[in-house]
Scaffold this active site. Structure first.
Site, PDB file in Angstrom:
ATOM      1  N   HIS A 198      -1.444   4.316  -8.805  1.00  0.00           N
ATOM      2  CA  HIS A 198      -1.414   4.009  -7.371  1.00  0.00           C
ATOM      3  C   HIS A 198      -0.079   3.353  -7.051  1.00  0.00           C
ATOM      4  O   HIS A 198       0.357   2.450  -7.771  1.00  0.00           O
ATOM      5  CB  HIS A 198      -2.567   3.057  -7.026  1.00  0.00           C
ATOM      6  N   CYS A 236      -0.937   7.476  -2.265  1.00  0.00           N
ATOM      7  CA  CYS A 236      -1.530   6.694  -1.177  1.00  0.00           C
ATOM      8  C   CYS A 236      -0.567   6.757   0.002  1.00  0.00           C
ATOM      9  O   CYS A 236       0.514   6.158  -0.029  1.00  0.00           O
ATOM     10  CB  CYS A 236      -1.770   5.259  -1.630  1.00  0.00           C
ATOM     11  N   HIS A 265      -4.962   9.182  -1.291  1.00  0.00           N
ATOM     12  CA  HIS A 265      -5.548   8.193  -0.373  1.00  0.00           C
ATOM     13  C   HIS A 265      -4.989   8.481   1.012  1.00  0.00           C
ATOM     14  O   HIS A 265      -3.778   8.444   1.210  1.00  0.00           O
ATOM     15  CB  HIS A 265      -5.147   6.771  -0.793  1.00  0.00           C
ATOM     16  N   ASP A 310      -8.738   6.192   3.048  1.00  0.00           N
ATOM     17  CA  ASP A 310      -8.418   4.905   2.410  1.00  0.00           C
ATOM     18  C   ASP A 310      -8.980   3.796   3.289  1.00  0.00           C
ATOM     19  O   ASP A 310     -10.092   3.919   3.784  1.00  0.00           O
ATOM     20  CB  ASP A 310      -6.904   4.825   2.198  1.00  0.00           C
ATOM     21  N   HIS A 311      -8.254   2.761   3.520  1.00  0.00           N
ATOM     22  CA  HIS A 311      -8.786   1.687   4.365  1.00  0.00           C
ATOM     23  C   HIS A 311      -9.142   2.222   5.749  1.00  0.00           C
ATOM     24  O   HIS A 311      -8.500   3.135   6.246  1.00  0.00           O
ATOM     25  CB  HIS A 311      -7.727   0.602   4.560  1.00  0.00           C
ATOM     26  N   TYR A 324     -12.978  -1.709   4.089  1.00  0.00           N
ATOM     27  CA  TYR A 324     -13.976  -0.868   3.430  1.00  0.00           C
ATOM     28  C   TYR A 324     -15.337  -0.839   4.125  1.00  0.00           C
ATOM     29  O   TYR A 324     -16.379  -0.804   3.479  1.00  0.00           O
ATOM     30  CB  TYR A 324     -14.106  -1.266   1.952  1.00  0.00           C
TER      31      TYR A 324
END
Ligand code: CS2
Ligand code: MN
Length: 347
Positions: A198, A236, A265, A310-311, A324
């Site tokens: 990552h 990401c 991501h 992702d977030h 999350y």
């Protein structure tokens, strides 16, 4: 692409039953959370996790993360034991059917933000990184603790690890990463588990600690450290995309064409003029990234790896683990589905 979703285990308020109801959901991304970094994951814990996920009708193929012990990043003699454990974890996860392991090589701190609940103009909350706030933070003296930070550090142990990194150059960190990869990638090959690093989040040094997985030049260097398809990336978009130096569509195109992106991501960020950024809704116009462009090049290159929203922001009054929650990540997943289905139809 295989759509996936991160799940923090049986205590996660976002349950597997809810995740399963998101259309086209394939895999759960999770980890054994009760083992300290560097230690072995028991076969029983792995099997129990697999059973829980599969009983809910989802696939158990991606781990995020198997953490890398700090001694490995620092290149201390004690790293040998932790590397042996890491290899054994890869073998055990491979035996349980895991295809991809996400990890990172960030000294001390994982992802870092200055505020976790910044209210955006539409009333939602998001994670933000403001330059003026970060410049006032000092992890060694302040009372601050942020979620990406390892809560097990006391101020004293944090000072000690900072001192150790003080003696380490960026080249030393590269060498320690190379050594780690040269040990684990052959095991990953034998176990048929793709390793996916990552990127550093944000992709620049923080608090004087080096960060090296930051942009194209360094990603090229990383992939050549051990030139195996099993040595790949978690691309990401929001981490790399928070630096305006990084052209995300280009990076996704280049590395997916090379077959080195195993996990993606999908996160959008709004870049501000002073280098600050806010995490935004996934929809392209809400942030600074071309989210359709990202999926278009992945599709062109025949991407068959894993992708997860992702977030997300906190919307509709949801509370929970910052980044999350269920709702905004589910919107992100359906946005991915809509774009991907369109790309499939258009050929
Ligand atoms: C994640 C990271 O929440 C996040 O931003 O992408 O915490 C990620 O799990 C780790 O950096 C990967 O080791
Ligand atoms: Mn990420």
């Amino acid at each position: 692409m295989k759509l996936s979703f991160r799940w923090y285990g049986v205590d996660d308020p976002v349950t597997l039953e809810k995740i399963r109801q998101i259309p086209n959901m394939h895999s759960i991304v999770t980890a054994v959370y009760d083992v300290p970094p560097g230690e072995l994951w028991s076969r029983e814990s792995i099997a129990a996790l697999k059973k829980t996920v599969e009983d809910a009708g989802l696939h158990f193929e991606v781990i995020e993360s198997v953490p890398v012990h700090e001694d490995i990043k620092l290149g201390k003699p004690t790293r040998e034991r932790y590397i042996e454990n890491y290899k054994e974890n890869i073998r055990r996860l491979g035996e349980a059917g895991i295809k991809c392991i996400c990890y990172n090589f960030m000294p001390v701190f994982d992802w870092t933000r200055t505020q976790l609940d910044r209210q955006l103009p539409d009333g939602s909350n998001a994670l933000v990184y403001y330059q003026d706030q970060i410049s006032r933070m000092d992890p060694l003296t302040g009372e601050l603790s942020l979620p990406g930070w390892d809560a097990s550090y006391t101020k004293e142990s944090l000072k000690q690890v900072f001192d150790e990194y003080g003696k380490l150059t960026e080249e030393d960190l590269w060498e320690n990463l190379r050594y780690f990869l040269s040990e684990i990638i052959p095991v990953a090959e034998q176990s048929d588990v793709r390793m996916a690093i990552h990127p550093d989040d944000p992709p620049w040094p923080i608090f004087g600690l080096p960060r090296i997985i930051t942009g194209e030049k360094n990603l090229d260097r990383f992939l050549k450290l051990v030139d195996s398809p099993y040595n790949g990336l978690t691309l990401c978009t929001g981490s790399l995309g928070s630096s305006k130096e990084n052209d995300i569509v280009h990076l996704v195109d280049k590395y997916s064409e090379m077959g080195r992106i195993h996990f993606l991501h999908f996160r959008n960020v709004l870049l501000l003029p002073d280098g600050s950024f806010e995490e935004s809704a996934h929809y392209s116009a809400c942030g600074s990234l071309d989210m359709v462009g990202i999926l278009k090049v992945l599709h062109k290159n025949g991407f068959t790896g894993y992708i997860r929203p992702d977030h997300g922001r906190m919307i509709w009054g949801e509370t929970g683990k910052p980044g999350y929650g269920l709702f905004d990540r589910a919107l992100g997943a359906t946005y991915i589905n809509g774009i991907w289905e369109t790309l499939e139809r258009l050929g």
